[in-house]
Design a protein around this motif. Structure first.
Motif, short mmCIF file in Angstrom:
data_model
loop_
_atom_site.label_atom_id
_atom_site.label_comp_id
_atom_site.label_asym_id
_atom_site.label_seq_id
_atom_site.Cartn_x
_atom_site.Cartn_y
_atom_site.Cartn_z
N GLU A 163 -9.51 6.41 -6.18
CA GLU A 163 -8.45 5.60 -5.56
C GLU A 163 -9.10 4.58 -4.63
O GLU A 163 -10.17 4.85 -4.08
CB GLU A 163 -7.51 6.49 -4.75
CG GLU A 163 -6.77 7.47 -5.63
CD GLU A 163 -5.78 8.33 -4.86
OE1 GLU A 163 -5.26 9.27 -5.45
OE2 GLU A 163 -5.54 8.05 -3.67
N PRO A 164 -8.46 3.45 -4.45
CA PRO A 164 -9.09 2.42 -3.61
C PRO A 164 -9.24 2.88 -2.16
O PRO A 164 -8.25 3.28 -1.53
CB PRO A 164 -8.14 1.23 -3.71
CG PRO A 164 -6.86 1.77 -4.22
CD PRO A 164 -7.19 3.00 -5.01
N ALA A 203 -5.37 -0.16 5.28
CA ALA A 203 -4.16 -0.94 4.97
C ALA A 203 -3.33 -1.15 6.22
O ALA A 203 -2.64 -2.17 6.35
CB ALA A 203 -3.34 -0.23 3.90
N ALA A 238 5.03 -0.70 2.67
CA ALA A 238 4.53 0.66 2.43
C ALA A 238 5.71 1.61 2.35
O ALA A 238 6.85 1.23 2.60
CB ALA A 238 3.59 1.06 3.57
N SER A 295 0.83 -1.21 0.00
CA SER A 295 0.00 0.00 0.00
C SER A 295 0.86 1.25 0.00
O SER A 295 1.57 1.51 0.97
CB SER A 295 -0.92 -0.01 1.24
OG SER A 295 -1.61 1.21 1.33
N TRP A 296 0.84 1.98 -1.09
CA TRP A 296 1.51 3.30 -1.14
C TRP A 296 0.93 4.13 -2.27
O TRP A 296 0.15 3.64 -3.09
CB TRP A 296 3.02 3.14 -1.28
CG TRP A 296 3.50 2.53 -2.56
CD1 TRP A 296 3.70 3.17 -3.74
CD2 TRP A 296 3.86 1.17 -2.77
NE1 TRP A 296 4.15 2.28 -4.67
CE2 TRP A 296 4.27 1.04 -4.10
CE3 TRP A 296 3.89 0.02 -1.95
CZ2 TRP A 296 4.67 -0.18 -4.66
CZ3 TRP A 296 4.30 -1.17 -2.49
CH2 TRP A 296 4.69 -1.27 -3.84
N ARG A 297 1.37 5.35 -2.28
CA ARG A 297 0.84 6.31 -3.26
C ARG A 297 1.97 7.28 -3.60
O ARG A 297 2.64 7.78 -2.69
CB ARG A 297 -0.32 7.06 -2.60
CG ARG A 297 -1.04 8.05 -3.45
CD ARG A 297 -2.16 8.67 -2.59
NE ARG A 297 -3.10 9.41 -3.39
CZ ARG A 297 -2.97 10.67 -3.71
NH1 ARG A 297 -1.92 11.35 -3.32
NH2 ARG A 297 -3.89 11.27 -4.43
N THR A 320 -1.69 4.94 -7.19
CA THR A 320 -1.95 4.30 -5.91
C THR A 320 -1.76 2.79 -6.07
O THR A 320 -2.32 2.19 -6.99
CB THR A 320 -3.40 4.57 -5.45
OG1 THR A 320 -3.58 5.98 -5.43
CG2 THR A 320 -3.65 4.01 -4.07
N ARG A 364 -7.33 1.34 1.02
CA ARG A 364 -6.05 1.79 1.57
C ARG A 364 -6.21 2.41 2.94
O ARG A 364 -5.28 2.44 3.73
CB ARG A 364 -5.41 2.81 0.62
CG ARG A 364 -4.64 2.16 -0.52
CD ARG A 364 -3.73 3.17 -1.19
NE ARG A 364 -2.61 3.52 -0.33
CZ ARG A 364 -2.27 4.76 0.00
NH1 ARG A 364 -2.97 5.77 -0.46
NH2 ARG A 364 -1.25 5.01 0.78
N ALA A 422 -1.04 1.15 7.28
CA ALA A 422 0.17 1.95 7.22
C ALA A 422 0.03 3.20 8.09
O ALA A 422 0.99 3.64 8.71
CB ALA A 422 0.46 2.34 5.78
#
Lengths: 171, 526
Positions: free
Chosen positions: B156-157, B163, A158, A44-46, A110, B160, B165
């Motif tokens: 965007e999903p 997630a 991430a 998960s990152w962007r 994303t 997230r 993070a």
């Protein structure tokens, strides 16, 4: 109220209590989540809009259609840089392919992916880089790490505060 | 198909529950009102809980609520069990309406708004479970996000967010809380729509049932606290979760299904639910014709307008320069229950073939066909009640489409023709297909409501019993009791020439010339 009616009402009350208890027990049903027997690798990152700008002088035809004081010295177009994500688990490819962008315009990319993995020790390799060699200045990220995954664990990959890929804290 | 399967089961269940609880307190008949009661309990308990909920620390605030053994713990449990009760009652209510054929025509709005009410109830329930933010809430949120991400809604999903993070933003819990509180406003609006086509909607069950239900839910809430799993941990997959079958029965199935399949299944189920009014609508030639009002016979007394349970009758100015009002039936709102036929003293209103005049003609034939059975009890019954299947030792049977449809002149005619007694069998008052038939019937027979039973009729020979189609016990008991009481009276004396006041000639046609579907409806002889 006759004795028979009283008896019936008592049975009714017992049934009503049993009905409510049945309802309550159905609202507290224990369910074992089969997904928790495995582990999960989660990415998960962007990253902000990676794009490539190319500029050229405007043509005569383009300049004719614009008022003199509004004529640009150059015409620029931004093109989205296509990115590829590669995920390897113990050397086996889990995913290798382009990353879809959200929306029709140039937007942030994303990444959100989930993979079910078997519990145990694993080596995870993640690569996230532009597909075109010309986009040399664009962000490219990679990570290689050994992890021990217990059943129900989530191995989260991430970006950290510096924008580098890594296993999230707590792993 | 479903109706054929469930219909008989429902009737038998009604009969047994009537036997145990008494038809007046049968919770199955009060299923709709019980939903509203559960919503009211949720509202009251929710108002208390909201003071202790913190969007910045949702799970911790629930743990704190659980730590209040004399306040929060059982109030939270009551809140949750009332939510479960609302689903159970709503399902029972929908099944009853479906099996009884009360889901099409003028009732379509009630059905469709009911489907939306169930949807809103689910939204409210699911947001409530996410609010707790235990492992159950976590599973719901992640699964919900996974399903929503499959729709082309978000750039965007949103998965997230969960997630792991970053911490979950407070905005998420705020929006969840907002939905949980705002959706009940939508429920109130749809509830208003749901009952907008009925007159005098009954929104709460009778007090003994109301307090028994609240007492039972409170009792069980005190004894069995609502489930609370471990706090959500986004970096752990929840291993064992306490599911609420009534709200999250789908979770084990959707976890392993592709989002497209889940949405397809949900879409098909929703489309079928909304299309029930179309799917269950009888063919045009089998639909009962709506009532009509004879402008010549109507005296403008407004009784049919008052009694109509569906607000399908208006009083309009007479045409042709004549003064006064006249009843006008709105065929789009009329379900053909025929209650107006019983409420019209001059017998000028009712469905074609079922007006007071038609009933009187039929009862005359009925009496003439059995001249030697004069001293028997006549069972006048609603075709949906236990009278339809009555095969007792004594009693002749005269069926009508609804007890509230019955004109008191029929009862008068039977008594004056020498019947030992007239036992009218109505459906239980809260299970009347026409909603208010038994209520108006009793009012007309014994409480001088307009279109009343005339004073000259010996009321000791008239009795009303309530028995659903399978409740043969209640009917048998009522029959025996009535026969015993009648045995104490003198032998009945029949009139040789019975003149029942019809105020106009009986030859007056009861079928309007312009009626599109003149047919007799649900009536039959013995």
């Amino acid at each position: 109220m006759s004795a028979a009616t009283r008896a019936r009402r008592s049975v009714a009350l017992v049934l009503a209590i049993a009905g409510v208890l049945a309802m309550v027990s159905l609202s507290r049903l224990r369910w074992r989540n089969p997904d928790a027997e495995a582990a999960e690798l989660r990415l998960s990152w962007r990253i902000p809009a990676p794009s490539e700008r190319s500029c050229r002088p405007p043509t005569e035809a383009e300049l004719e259609g614009v008022l003199p004081h509004m004529r640009p010295s150059e015409v620029c177009t931004d093109e989205a840089i296509p990115y590829r994500l590669t995920v390897l688990l113990d050397g086996d490819t889990l995913r290798s392919g382009p990353v879809a962008r959200a929306g029709g315009r140039i937007r942030a990319i994303t990444v959100y992916e989930r993979f079910v993995i078997a519990p145990g020790d694993h080596r995870i390799t993640v690569g996230f880089a532009p597909e075109t060699a010309s986009a040399a200045e664009a962000v490219a990220m990679a990570m290689d790490a050994d992890v021990a995954a217990a059943p129900g664990d989530v191995i989260l990959v991430a970006t950290d505060d510096t924008g580098r890929l890594g296993l999230s804290e707590g792993r | 198909m479903l109706k054929r399967l469930l219909g008989p089961v429902l009737k038998r269940t009604d009969g047994w529950v009537d036997r145990l609880f008494g038809s007046k307190w049968n919770p199955l008949y009060q299923s709709g009102a019980l939903v509203v009661l559960c919503l009211a309990v949720m509202l009251v308990t929710g108002l208390y809980l909201i003071f202790f909920y913190r969007i910045g620390a949702p799970y911790e605030s629930i743990v704190r609520i659980e730590g209040q053994p004399w306040g929060g713990r059982w109030i939270r449990a009551l809140h949750r069990y009332a939510a479960d009760g609302a689903v159970v009652a709503a399902v029972v209510h929908a099944l009853r309406m479906f099996c009884q054929g009360r889901s099409w025509g003028p009732r379509a709005l009630a059905w469709i708004s009911g489907v939306f009410l169930v949807f809103l109830l689910y939204v409210c329930g699911l947001t409530g479970y996410v609010m707790v933010w235990d492992t159950h809430g976590q599973l719901l949120a992640t699964e919900g996000a996974r399903l929503l991400d499959a729709l082309p809604l978000f750039s965007e999903p949103i998965s997230r967010t969960f997630a792991g993070a970053d911490p979950i933003p407070s905005a998420f819990f705020f929006m969840n809380l907002f939905l949980h509180i705002a959706v009940p406003v939508g429920i109130v609006i749809f509830l208003w729509l749901h009952v907008s086509r009925v007159a005098r909607p009954v929104l709460l069950p009778p007090r003994p049932l109301l307090w028994t239900t609240v007492g039972l839910l409170t009792g069980v809430a005190l004894v069995v606290p609502a489930a609370l799993g471990p706090g959500a941990d986004l970096l752990r997959l929840p291993a064992e979760v306490t599911l609420d079958v009534f709200y999250t029965f789908w979770l084990p199935w959707t976890r392993s299904a592709a989002p497209g399949v889940v949405w397809l299944a949900a879409g098909v189920a929703s489309a079928v639910a909304v299309a029930v009014p179309l799917l269950t609508r009888p063919q045009a030639d089998r639909r009962p014709a709506p009532s009509f009002a004879s402008t010549r016979l109507c005296t403008g007394c407004e009784q049919c307008y008052t009694d109509c349970p569906y607000d399908a009758i208006r009083m309009v100015d007479r045409e042709g320069g004549r003064e006064g009002k006249v009843a006008l039936v709105n065929p789009a709102a009329c379900v053909s229950c025929g209650i107006c036929a019983g409420s019209c003293a001059p017998m000028g209103v009712g469905p074609p073939g079922r007006t007071g005049r038609d009933q009187l003609s039929r009862v005359k034939e009925f009496v003439q066909r059995q001249p030697d059975a004069g001293e028997d009890i006549v069972l006048v019954g609603c075709g949906r009640s236990a009278a339809a299947a009555w095969a007792g030792d004594h009693g002749r049977r005269f069926l009508v489409s609804c007890a509230g449809n019955l004109h008191t002149s029929v009862v008068e005619y039977l008594v004056r023709s020498g019947a030992r007694g007239v036992l009218i069998v109505a459906c239980p008052s809260r299970d009347c297909w026409g909603r208010e038939g038994p209520k108006w019937l009793v009012e007309r027979l014994f409480h001088e409501r307009e279109a009343e039973l005339k004073a000259r009729v010996d009321r000791r020979r008239v009795r009303v019993a309530h028995a659903s189609s399978f409740d043969r016990w209640s009917l048998g008991e009522a029959m025996d009791e009535f026969a015993t009481e009648l045995a104490r009276l003198d032998a009945p004396v029949g009139d040789d020439a019975i003149e029942v006041e019809t105020e106009c000639d009986l030859a007056e046609s009861s079928t309007p010339q312009d009626s599109p579907l003149p047919r007799p409806g649900h009536t039959s002889g013995p």
